[in-house]
Design an enzyme around this catalytic site. Structure first.
Site, PDB file in Angstrom:
ATOM      1  N   HIS A 212       0.849  -1.201   0.000  1.00 23.99           N
ATOM      2  CA  HIS A 212       0.000   0.000   0.000  1.00 23.99           C
ATOM      3  C   HIS A 212       0.877   1.240   0.000  1.00 23.99           C
ATOM      4  O   HIS A 212       2.100   1.132   0.090  1.00 23.99           O
ATOM      5  CB  HIS A 212      -1.003  -0.021   1.155  1.00 23.99           C
TER       6      HIS A 212
ATOM      7  N   HIS B  88       1.459   3.889   1.997  1.00 23.18           N
ATOM      8  CA  HIS B  88       2.000   4.626   3.142  1.00 23.18           C
ATOM      9  C   HIS B  88       3.528   4.720   3.076  1.00 23.18           C
ATOM     10  O   HIS B  88       4.208   3.763   2.690  1.00 23.18           O
ATOM     11  CB  HIS B  88       1.570   3.969   4.464  1.00 23.18           C
TER      12      HIS B  88
HETATM   13 FE    FE Z   1       2.587   0.708   8.197  1.00 20.88          FE
HETATM   14 ZN    ZN Z   2       0.052   1.532   6.579  1.00 21.81          ZN
END
Ligand code: FE
Ligand code: ZN
Length: 261
Positions: free
Chosen positions: A62, A64
């Site tokens: 993902h 982030h």
């Molecule tokens: Fe994380």
């Molecule tokens: Zn995360």
């Protein structure tokens, strides 16, 4: 660093940032080296250089920063192929292969099944390497816990966890963070009479006291002890006084309690 032999991948856990784990999966036979969720490049480069490994693949679960922050530096140094979720094309730069649910990635001959697990973020993937019994699941499932639901809905997160729960019970869970002790305290607070949980917590505390990782956790152990995988377990639901509620609603209650724990 800690290495786990999984025929024929060898997985090395690299601690990064404050409590992240970056994973390096290496196949000596084909000289394939894949790094999963490099939140920073420095510690990864150190291992690669020490071992003389040439990075061939980067996998992002993902968008982030603590999972992709090292992409650029690694790609500028190696000609590695960046694989990530198509749904996050706008938030992950430079993906060479954008994948969706049901895709099968090929990492030097190792087949990884793409499972979309939204909830923590709108786009999030887990990759399941069945032949190696290895699940790289980012911030969806943790040992005794699950990721915070930042962007998706509680129902989405519950469904993502159900997908992971249905994998082989021998699956080794390589998750994004060493959150196990904090998760254990919460699990004990809502499920104090669970003897399997008590035993695992003891084991984890011992590991952490020696500064050893609690990862990988094995799915079969999570099934009985991770409260976030048990939102449809009549025993836990009863203990929470939520008999009759839908699993999605029970999951939401447990997740909200943890957020405020
Ligand atoms: Fe994380
Ligand atoms: Zn995360």
């Amino acid at each position: 660093y800690w290495s786990f032999i999984m025929d024929p991948f060898q997985v090395t856990l690299v601690p990064a940032l404050s409590d992240n784990y970056v994973y390096i999966a290496r196949d000596e036979n084909t000289q394939t080296t894949m790094v999963v969720d490099p939140g920073e490049a420095g510690p990864v480069l150190k291992v690669l250089d020490e071992r003389g490994w040439n990075l061939t693949h980067i996998l992002n679960t993902h968008h982030h920063g603590d999972h992709i922050g090292g992409n650029e530096a690694l790609i500028s140094r190696f000609n590695a192929k960046l694989i990530g979720p198509k749904s996050e094309h706008a938030r992950i730069n430079g993906m060479d292969e954008q994948v969706v649910d049901g895709d099968v990635i090929d990492v030097g001959g190792h087949k990884g099944q793409v499972i979309e697990t939204p909830g923590h973020t709108r786009g999030h993937i887990a990759i399941w390497f069945a032949e190696s019994d290895a699940l790289f699941c980012g911030d969806t499932l943790f040992a005794l816990g699950c990721g915070r639901v930042f962007e998706g809905t509680m129902a989405q997160m519950w469904n993502s966890l159900l997908r992971l729960r249905s994998l082989n019970s021998t699956a080794k869970i390589y998750c994004g963070h060493e959150y196990t002790i904090s998760n254990a305290k919460f699990a004990m607070s809502i499920d104090p009479n669970n003897t399997k949980l008590q035993d695992r917590v003891k084991e984890f505390e011992e590991l952490r006291s020696k500064n050893q990782p609690t990862i990988p956790s094995v799915l079969i152990d999570e099934l009985d002890t991770n409260p976030f995988l048990r939102a449809d377990d009549p025993i836990l639901v009863g203990e929470l006084g939520l008999t009759g509620a839908t699993p999605e609603d029970v999951f939401a209650v447990i997740r909200e309690r943890k957020d405020n724990f």
